[in-house]
Design a protein around this motif. Structure first.
Motif, PDB file in Angstrom:
ATOM      1  N   SER A  55       0.511  -0.950  -0.171  1.00  0.00           N
ATOM      2  CA  SER A  55       0.524  -0.367   0.405  1.00  0.00           C
ATOM      3  C   SER A  55       1.195   1.112  -0.004  1.00  0.00           C
ATOM      4  CB  SER A  55      -0.779   0.201   0.935  1.00  0.00           C
ATOM      5  OG  SER A  55      -1.851   0.785   1.025  1.00  0.00           O
ATOM      6  N   LEU A  56       0.499   2.609  -0.260  1.00  0.00           N
ATOM      7  CA  LEU A  56       0.814   3.734  -0.287  1.00  0.00           C
ATOM      8  C   LEU A  56       0.830   4.657   0.616  1.00  0.00           C
ATOM      9  CD1 LEU A  56       0.490   4.566  -3.855  1.00  0.00           C
ATOM     10  CD2 LEU A  56       2.629   2.962  -2.607  1.00  0.00           C
ATOM     11  N   VAL A  57       1.604   5.636   1.923  1.00  0.00           N
ATOM     12  CA  VAL A  57       1.415   7.335   1.866  1.00  0.00           C
ATOM     13  C   VAL A  57       1.700   7.769   0.540  1.00  0.00           C
ATOM     14  CG1 VAL A  57       1.806   8.601   3.197  1.00  0.00           C
ATOM     15  CG2 VAL A  57       2.031   6.395   3.936  1.00  0.00           C
ATOM     16  N   PHE A  58       0.246   7.799   0.079  1.00  0.00           N
ATOM     17  CA  PHE A  58       0.499   8.870  -1.554  1.00  0.00           C
ATOM     18  C   PHE A  58       0.688  10.686  -0.540  1.00  0.00           C
ATOM     19  CE2 PHE A  58      -1.073  10.835  -5.302  1.00  0.00           C
ATOM     20  CZ  PHE A  58       0.334  10.278  -6.179  1.00  0.00           C
ATOM     21  N   VAL A  59       1.219  11.323  -1.278  1.00  0.00           N
ATOM     22  CA  VAL A  59       1.843  12.539  -0.924  1.00  0.00           C
ATOM     23  C   VAL A  59       1.660  13.163  -1.987  1.00  0.00           C
ATOM     24  CG1 VAL A  59       2.830  14.942   0.617  1.00  0.00           C
ATOM     25  CG2 VAL A  59       2.783  12.036   1.778  1.00  0.00           C
ATOM     26  N   ALA A  60       0.736  14.448  -2.487  1.00  0.00           N
ATOM     27  CA  ALA A  60       0.847  15.337  -3.259  1.00  0.00           C
ATOM     28  C   ALA A  60       1.317  16.458  -2.861  1.00  0.00           C
ATOM     29  CB  ALA A  60      -0.548  15.328  -4.008  1.00  0.00           C
ATOM     30  N   LEU A  61       2.177  17.749  -3.403  1.00  0.00           N
ATOM     31  CA  LEU A  61       3.001  18.513  -3.277  1.00  0.00           C
ATOM     32  C   LEU A  61       1.864  19.965  -4.561  1.00  0.00           C
ATOM     33  CD1 LEU A  61       5.807  18.507  -1.248  1.00  0.00           C
ATOM     34  CD2 LEU A  61       3.151  18.137  -0.530  1.00  0.00           C
ATOM     35  N   GLY A  62       0.911  21.067  -3.909  1.00  0.00           N
ATOM     36  CA  GLY A  62       0.961  21.918  -4.776  1.00  0.00           C
ATOM     37  C   GLY A  62       1.803  23.058  -4.735  1.00  0.00           C
ATOM     38  N   LEU A  63       2.859  23.167  -5.995  1.00  0.00           N
ATOM     39  CA  LEU A  63       4.421  24.631  -5.160  1.00  0.00           C
ATOM     40  C   LEU A  63       3.796  25.910  -6.321  1.00  0.00           C
ATOM     41  CD1 LEU A  63       5.546  22.050  -4.337  1.00  0.00           C
ATOM     42  CD2 LEU A  63       7.424  22.743  -4.526  1.00  0.00           C
ATOM     43  N   ASN A  64       3.890  27.043  -5.854  1.00  0.00           N
ATOM     44  CA  ASN A  64       4.001  28.035  -6.910  1.00  0.00           C
ATOM     45  C   ASN A  64       4.894  28.699  -6.769  1.00  0.00           C
ATOM     46  OD1 ASN A  64       2.875  29.980  -7.738  1.00  0.00           O
ATOM     47  ND2 ASN A  64       2.581  31.698  -6.027  1.00  0.00           N
ATOM     48  N   GLU A 119      13.027  20.905   0.132  1.00  0.00           N
ATOM     49  CA  GLU A 119      13.666  22.246   0.520  1.00  0.00           C
ATOM     50  C   GLU A 119      15.374  22.273   0.277  1.00  0.00           C
ATOM     51  OE1 GLU A 119      14.676  26.636   1.258  1.00  0.00           O
ATOM     52  OE2 GLU A 119      12.560  25.069   1.222  1.00  0.00           O
ATOM     53  N   GLN A 120      15.744  20.671   0.701  1.00  0.00           N
ATOM     54  CA  GLN A 120      17.259  20.590   0.758  1.00  0.00           C
ATOM     55  C   GLN A 120      18.097  20.281  -0.127  1.00  0.00           C
ATOM     56  OE1 GLN A 120      18.197  17.557   4.016  1.00  0.00           O
ATOM     57  NE2 GLN A 120      17.358  18.910   5.381  1.00  0.00           N
ATOM     58  N   ARG A 121      17.152  19.804  -1.349  1.00  0.00           N
ATOM     59  CA  ARG A 121      17.893  19.555  -2.088  1.00  0.00           C
ATOM     60  C   ARG A 121      17.348  20.561  -3.350  1.00  0.00           C
ATOM     61  NH1 ARG A 121      18.153  19.300  -7.088  1.00  0.00           N
ATOM     62  NH2 ARG A 121      18.481  17.597  -8.403  1.00  0.00           N
ATOM     63  N   PHE A 122      16.741  21.740  -3.446  1.00  0.00           N
ATOM     64  CA  PHE A 122      15.807  22.128  -4.785  1.00  0.00           C
ATOM     65  C   PHE A 122      15.946  23.497  -3.889  1.00  0.00           C
ATOM     66  CE2 PHE A 122      13.680  18.752  -6.404  1.00  0.00           C
ATOM     67  CZ  PHE A 122      14.275  18.089  -7.173  1.00  0.00           C
ATOM     68  N   GLY A 123      15.664  23.933  -2.527  1.00  0.00           N
ATOM     69  CA  GLY A 123      15.594  24.967  -2.167  1.00  0.00           C
ATOM     70  C   GLY A 123      14.589  26.070  -3.126  1.00  0.00           C
ATOM     71  N   ASN A 124      14.262  27.018  -2.286  1.00  0.00           N
ATOM     72  CA  ASN A 124      13.173  27.359  -2.708  1.00  0.00           C
ATOM     73  C   ASN A 124      11.607  27.261  -2.554  1.00  0.00           C
ATOM     74  OD1 ASN A 124      11.653  30.128  -2.952  1.00  0.00           O
ATOM     75  ND2 ASN A 124      11.962  29.798  -4.741  1.00  0.00           N
ATOM     76  N   VAL A 125      11.426  25.825  -1.998  1.00  0.00           N
ATOM     77  CA  VAL A 125      10.366  25.476  -1.741  1.00  0.00           C
ATOM     78  C   VAL A 125       9.448  25.330  -0.737  1.00  0.00           C
ATOM     79  CG1 VAL A 125       9.652  22.255  -1.480  1.00  0.00           C
ATOM     80  CG2 VAL A 125      11.452  23.383  -3.125  1.00  0.00           C
ATOM     81  N   ARG A 126      10.214  25.774   0.590  1.00  0.00           N
ATOM     82  CA  ARG A 126       9.083  25.643   1.604  1.00  0.00           C
ATOM     83  C   ARG A 126       7.954  26.846   1.897  1.00  0.00           C
ATOM     84  NH1 ARG A 126      13.008  26.993   5.224  1.00  0.00           N
ATOM     85  NH2 ARG A 126      13.880  24.757   5.459  1.00  0.00           N
ATOM     86  N   GLU A 127       8.439  27.625   1.772  1.00  0.00           N
ATOM     87  CA  GLU A 127       7.684  29.316   1.360  1.00  0.00           C
ATOM     88  C   GLU A 127       6.757  29.415  -0.157  1.00  0.00           C
ATOM     89  OE1 GLU A 127       7.510  31.130   3.906  1.00  0.00           O
ATOM     90  OE2 GLU A 127       8.822  29.687   4.955  1.00  0.00           O
ATOM     91  N   LYS A 128       7.028  27.656  -0.990  1.00  0.00           N
ATOM     92  CA  LYS A 128       5.744  28.001  -2.395  1.00  0.00           C
ATOM     93  C   LYS A 128       5.046  27.184  -2.215  1.00  0.00           C
ATOM     94  CE  LYS A 128       8.527  31.006  -4.095  1.00  0.00           C
ATOM     95  NZ  LYS A 128       7.784  32.515  -4.545  1.00  0.00           N
ATOM     96  N   VAL A 129       4.807  25.758  -0.639  1.00  0.00           N
ATOM     97  CA  VAL A 129       3.914  25.162  -0.958  1.00  0.00           C
ATOM     98  C   VAL A 129       2.618  25.360  -0.468  1.00  0.00           C
ATOM     99  CG1 VAL A 129       2.578  22.607   0.667  1.00  0.00           C
ATOM    100  CG2 VAL A 129       5.605  23.273   0.415  1.00  0.00           C
ATOM    101  N   LYS A 181       0.266  12.134   9.514  1.00  0.00           N
ATOM    102  CA  LYS A 181       0.242  12.779   7.850  1.00  0.00           C
ATOM    103  C   LYS A 181       1.086  13.607   7.879  1.00  0.00           C
ATOM    104  CE  LYS A 181      -4.100  12.479   5.892  1.00  0.00           C
ATOM    105  NZ  LYS A 181      -5.262  12.694   5.906  1.00  0.00           N
ATOM    106  N   GLU A 182       0.738  14.803   8.618  1.00  0.00           N
ATOM    107  CA  GLU A 182       1.249  16.173   8.844  1.00  0.00           C
ATOM    108  C   GLU A 182       2.974  15.854   8.842  1.00  0.00           C
ATOM    109  OE1 GLU A 182       1.681  20.028   8.727  1.00  0.00           O
ATOM    110  OE2 GLU A 182       0.061  18.847   7.918  1.00  0.00           O
ATOM    111  N   ARG A 183       3.352  15.330  10.096  1.00  0.00           N
ATOM    112  CA  ARG A 183       4.682  15.145  10.019  1.00  0.00           C
ATOM    113  C   ARG A 183       4.866  14.708   8.865  1.00  0.00           C
ATOM    114  NH1 ARG A 183       7.737  10.419  10.385  1.00  0.00           N
ATOM    115  NH2 ARG A 183       5.726   9.069  11.052  1.00  0.00           N
ATOM    116  N   ILE A 184       4.403  13.419   8.677  1.00  0.00           N
ATOM    117  CA  ILE A 184       5.137  12.957   6.864  1.00  0.00           C
ATOM    118  C   ILE A 184       5.284  14.154   6.220  1.00  0.00           C
ATOM    119  CG2 ILE A 184       4.615  11.384   5.391  1.00  0.00           C
ATOM    120  CD1 ILE A 184       3.641   9.872   6.931  1.00  0.00           C
ATOM    121  N   ALA A 185       4.382  15.074   5.845  1.00  0.00           N
ATOM    122  CA  ALA A 185       4.480  15.983   4.455  1.00  0.00           C
ATOM    123  C   ALA A 185       4.814  16.473   4.770  1.00  0.00           C
ATOM    124  CB  ALA A 185       3.176  16.613   4.661  1.00  0.00           C
ATOM    125  N   GLN A 186       5.259  17.586   6.161  1.00  0.00           N
ATOM    126  CA  GLN A 186       6.078  18.451   6.470  1.00  0.00           C
ATOM    127  C   GLN A 186       8.028  18.062   6.069  1.00  0.00           C
ATOM    128  OE1 GLN A 186       5.705  21.855   6.832  1.00  0.00           O
ATOM    129  NE2 GLN A 186       4.097  21.261   7.153  1.00  0.00           N
TER     130      GLN A 186
END
Length: 506
Positions: free
Chosen positions: A307-316, A403-413, A391-396
């Motif tokens: 089964s999955l914990v399937f997480v989707a993020l929408g980034l600006n 954020e570590q890999r790309f940068g400029n992510v945390r504030e764009k979610v 669920k919130e813990r995993i998403a964060q």
């Protein structure tokens, strides 16, 4: 009078069975537990974003290939916009090194030899196997139960050139085969070609399909694709019953005669097809009455997809020049549940499909696999606040990894959506919350289970619990085969009604 067929499940297998039976002058009705067709082949809206679950690639997307012809019996394939990715995936390590798994076999060979020259001998054997499979065509026109001795001999003859590669690699999983390589990053890449337990021969075949541009992605995603087949089914005269959970298959004198819904309503027909969860069908809807020792052992001994914990993020923001599919390390390791910890994340950056996010924005999804579905179910039932907190813990944690890999992510979610095994169980009713059915392991092989059950007449099964290995095409073909078997039982020639041509009898 036209025979009536009741079909349990409106996923890809049920849609396929229904459409082909309508082509052959049967009166069919599909009973789907959800409010929309498609089953696991689905997408859903979250604000301005469309979260796509299923389609990573579609085998049969290339014109001139046998599966393309099968899809073209159901929908107009030339009207799909297909994207053929240059990379299957990119695998990275903690030091920033990467291996690009190109879909072109020549580029893949050059990449692997450059990044892991110490594994030259194994790499050349791996590449040779992929090249071999670029010439292989699976038989997909007739249900296995209907092939005669001459057809089997013909297929065996066509298989002879591939016996060596099947013999060598069929008995090895991705994980065990990866141990042949010395380079740690290449070892990780081979392990994660698909499910680690999956037979490595499947991964080789997938890369061969991609090299042939026969495993592309249809723009619009899973629900748009499934809806096209649902529309075709209705255009052929088929009928849907949505929000209709089947609880019981009605039998009389060892013959399926109908179904009973959760609300007590009963429907009767000449045949019943279950394109639903296999365990529920056999052990619950039929109360385990039509089950022999061999089939029971298969269900008890063999492995399903997780089964999955399937997480989707929408980034600006956008992610230009990034691959669509990444394996990246996560530090510290991410705890999914008490039995599951991951050191690497499978990240899918949907920058290739503009229909899934507004312009200038990006949908990103994560597939976090777990077999501990019971933990999530218990949490959901006994401590809803803690369930939401996990669920919130995993998403964060995932946002921080990006954020570590790309940068400029945390504030764009601006959108977060988390599905758990509970979601999969509630939405699909799949046994153990599995996102597909049986894993194609070296122990199981790729031979499908029978479409029928011992001792029960006028009943057939189709879908991921019959067709081993999962995937949208196997589900579609399994439904087609169930329709063929019913036609055969009634002494009718199986016919195709193409969208643009005259009716064809097969």
């Amino acid at each position: 009078m036209r025979n009536k067929v009741l079909i349990i499940g409106g996923g890809m297998a049920g849609l396929s069975a229904g459409a082909y039976l309508q082509m052959n002058d049967y009166n069919t009705e599909i009973f789907e537990l959800n409010s929309s067709p498609g089953g696991v082949c689905t997408s859903w809206k979250r604000g301005d974003y469309t979260v796509d679950l299923c389609l990573h690639w579609l085998v049969g997307s290339g014109e001139g290939e046998p599966l393309y012809d099968r899809w073209n019996e159901l929908i107009e394939m030339d009207k799909l916009e297909i994207i053929d990715h240059e990379e299957y995936a990119r695998v990275e390590d903690e030091q920033g090194n990467c291996i690009r798994l190109f879909t072109n076999v020549d580029r893949l060979e050059a990449e692997l030899l450059e990044k892991a020259p110490e594994d030259k001998e194994e790499i050349l054997e791996f590449i040779a196997a992929i090249r071999k499979f670029t010439h292989w065509e699976m038989e997909n026109d007739k249900a296995p139960e209907l092939t005669n001795i001459w057809e089997k001999m013909k297929y065996f003859w066509k298989m002879l050139p591939y016996m060596g590669v099947f013999g060598k690699f069929m008995r090895q999983s991705n994980e065990t085969y990866a141990q042949n390589f010395k380079n740690p990053l290449l070892k990780k890449a081979i392990t994660n070609l698909f499910e680690p337990e999956m037979a490595v021969v499947f991964s080789m075949m997938t890369l061969a399909w991609m090299h042939n541009k026969n495993a592309g992605y249809p723009i619009g995603g899973s629900m748009r694709f499934a809806q096209k087949i649902a529309d075709r089914y209705e255009a052929l005269g088929g009928k849907f019953h949505f929000n209709a959970r089947v609880m019981k298959i009605l039998t009389k004198e060892d013959q399926a005669i109908g179904i009973e819904l959760e609300n007590g309503e009963q429907y009767f027909g000449d045949y019943v097809i279950s394109a639903a969860d296999g365990y529920s069908t056999i052990y619950k809807m039929l109360e385990g009455k039509y089950l022999d020792e061999k089939l029971n052992h298969f269900y008890q001994a063999n492995k399903t997809f997780p089964s999955l914990v399937f997480v989707a993020l929408g980034l600006n923001r956008t992610f230009e020049n990034e691959p669509h599919s990444l394996y990246i390390p996560v530090n510290p390791a991410l705890l999914i549940d008490p039995e599951t910890t991951v050191d690497d994340l499978y990240v899918r950056i949907h920058n290739f499909d503009p229909t899934l996010a507004p312009k200038g924005k990006t949908l990103i999804t994560f597939m976090l696999e777990t077999f501990n579905y019971q933990y999530w179910m218990n949490l959901y039932q006994k401590d809803r606040a803690q369930y939401e907190a996990q669920k919130e813990r995993i998403a964060q944690a995932l946002i921080e990894a990006l954020e570590q890999r790309f940068g400029n992510v945390r504030e764009k979610v601006e959108m977060v959506d988390v599905s758990t095994p509970v979601t999969f169980i509630n939405f699909t009713n799949n046994w153990k919350g599995s996102f597909e059915g049986w894993i194609w392991t070296p122990e199981i092989g790729f031979k499908p289970l029978s479409h029928s059950l011992p001792g029960l007449n006028r009943f057939y099964m189709c879908g991921h619990w019959v067709a081993v290995g999962g995937g949208v095409p196997t589900a579609m073909m399994s439904g087609r085969e169930a329709a063929q078997l019913i036609c055969h039982e009634d002494g009718k020639a199986f016919k195709i009604k193409p969208l643009r041509e005259k009716q064809i009898a097969l």
